[in-house]
Design a protein around this motif. Structure first.
Motif, PDB file in Angstrom:
ATOM      1  N   GLU A   1     104.450 -23.727  15.941  1.00 32.81           N
ATOM      2  CA  GLU A   1     105.741 -23.110  15.597  1.00 32.81           C
ATOM      3  C   GLU A   1     106.896 -23.890  16.227  1.00 32.81           C
ATOM      4  O   GLU A   1     107.901 -24.177  15.568  1.00 32.81           O
TER       5      GLU A   1
ATOM      6  N   ARG B   1      98.512 -22.337  10.417  1.00 31.78           N
ATOM      7  CA  ARG B   1      99.644 -21.720   9.718  1.00 31.78           C
ATOM      8  C   ARG B   1      99.340 -20.249   9.451  1.00 31.78           C
ATOM      9  O   ARG B   1      98.172 -19.864   9.285  1.00 31.78           O
TER      10      ARG B   1
ATOM     11  N   MET C   1      99.005 -21.953  18.075  1.00 35.89           N
ATOM     12  CA  MET C   1      99.941 -21.493  17.053  1.00 35.89           C
ATOM     13  C   MET C   1     101.385 -21.546  17.535  1.00 35.89           C
ATOM     14  O   MET C   1     102.296 -21.895  16.769  1.00 35.89           O
ATOM     15  N   GLN C   2     101.600 -21.241  18.810  1.00 29.25           N
ATOM     16  CA  GLN C   2     102.958 -21.325  19.362  1.00 29.25           C
ATOM     17  C   GLN C   2     103.445 -22.771  19.403  1.00 29.25           C
ATOM     18  O   GLN C   2     104.614 -23.054  19.121  1.00 29.25           O
TER      19      GLN C   2
ATOM     20  N   GLU D   1      96.416 -18.670  20.549  1.00 25.27           N
ATOM     21  CA  GLU D   1      97.833 -18.313  20.554  1.00 25.27           C
ATOM     22  C   GLU D   1      98.687 -19.496  20.978  1.00 25.27           C
ATOM     23  O   GLU D   1      99.770 -19.738  20.416  1.00 25.27           O
TER      24      GLU D   1
ATOM     25  N   GLY E   1      99.271 -17.663  11.316  1.00 19.38           N
ATOM     26  CA  GLY E   1      98.454 -16.944  12.282  1.00 19.38           C
ATOM     27  C   GLY E   1      96.981 -17.260  12.204  1.00 19.38           C
ATOM     28  O   GLY E   1      96.168 -16.567  12.823  1.00 19.38           O
ATOM     29  N   ARG E   2      96.611 -18.313  11.461  1.00 23.64           N
ATOM     30  CA  ARG E   2      95.216 -18.688  11.310  1.00 23.64           C
ATOM     31  C   ARG E   2      95.053 -20.180  11.558  1.00 23.64           C
ATOM     32  O   ARG E   2      96.016 -20.948  11.481  1.00 23.64           O
TER      33      ARG E   2
END
Length: 275
Positions: free
Chosen positions: A139, A245, A135-136, A132, A247-248
């Motif tokens: 982003e 990208r 991914m954050q 997580e 969520g993966r």
């Protein structure tokens, strides 16, 4: 207009319609580095954070190891020169041919690998971060890519720790963006144990080696790796994570730094899903 971009008059074609308008394009700037009065290299770059770029480039080349070795550094942006005075002599090279480092593909492989043995390092630090968090960070990385959003013509590189991006650089050259990061790390007292690099381009062997020279153990990218880069990542104890990208993401090397919950059934990823 922000530094590193220019406004250009153009004609936009939209179906059968055409009209005059303007676009924002990335600025391309030649910078020649002079060391102790001798020409060392000329590169093409984005004209911002030039001091960090010069410091990081010299460290990558093995010309310096610490900021204390630079006695003086001045940038003449009008003429496109960086003047560096060092505390010890720096061999510029026996060839009379000037070295030009382009914005796209960097140096030739023959020249690049001459410096790797003395500057690449095995990363010894150990830490973990969650998927997580990866991914954050990616982003936030995209949200901060302001020059790319305006031009679509630059690469991005950032350094993060404790789940937060510390600083982010853009440049028309992917190697330059990483060198700016390296220069920032050297200027600010070195790396932290849990530093992570976030990068917009593919994970090539040259990119991986730059990360190892910084001594940073985790590289996050939205793009694909090459096989040589992954072999180097295994040898140099670097966690390489690609295709972050939607969520993966794919953890290619040293997954012990990522807090993973493994499933019994494994599925070969479909590359078309990432395009």
């Amino acid at each position: 207009m922000s530094k590193g971009t220019k406004t250009w008059n153009m004609v936009r074609v939209d179906g059968s319609d055409a009209y005059a308008t303007t676009d924002i394009v990335a600025e391309e700037f030649p910078l020649t580095i002079m060391i102790n009065g001798q020409e060392f290299a000329t590169m093409v770059c984005t004209p911002d954070h030039l001091e960090e770029l010069v410091i990081g480039f010299l460290a990558t080349e093995g010309a310096i190891y610490t900021i204390k070795e630079i006695e003086q550094l001045s940038i003449d942006e009008e003429r496109g020169f960086a003047y560096v005075e060092t505390s010890r002599p720096i061999p510029v090279g026996e060839s009379e041919q000037k070295r030009w480092i382009g914005s796209c593909c960097g140096k030739s492989r023959a020249f690049y690998f001459q410096n790797d043995a003395k500057t690449a390092r095995t990363v010894m630090n150990q830490f973990t971060l969650s998927p997580e968090s990866c991914m954050q960070l990616m982003e936030s990385f995209h949200e901060n890519a302001h020059t790319f959003q305006r031009t679509g013509g630059v690469h991005q590189a950032a350094i993060a720790s404790d789940g937060e991006i510390e600083i982010q650089f853009s440049d028309i050259g992917r190697h330059n963006a990483l060198d700016k990061l390296y220069g920032h790390v050297i200027k600010n007292g070195g790396r932290k144990k849990n530093h992570v690099i976030i990068f917009s381009g593919r994970i090539s062997s040259e990119v991986l080696l730059k990360v190892s020279k910084m001594g940073i153990g985790c590289l996050l990218s939205k793009s694909a790796p090459t096989d040589l880069a992954l072999q180097l990542a295994e040898d140099l104890n670097i966690t390489a994570v690609g295709f972050i990208r939607g969520g993966r993401m794919n953890v290619y090397t040293h997954p012990e730094r990522i807090e993973l919950k493994e499933k019994d059934d494994t599925v070969t990823p479909n590359r078309e899903e990432f395009n």
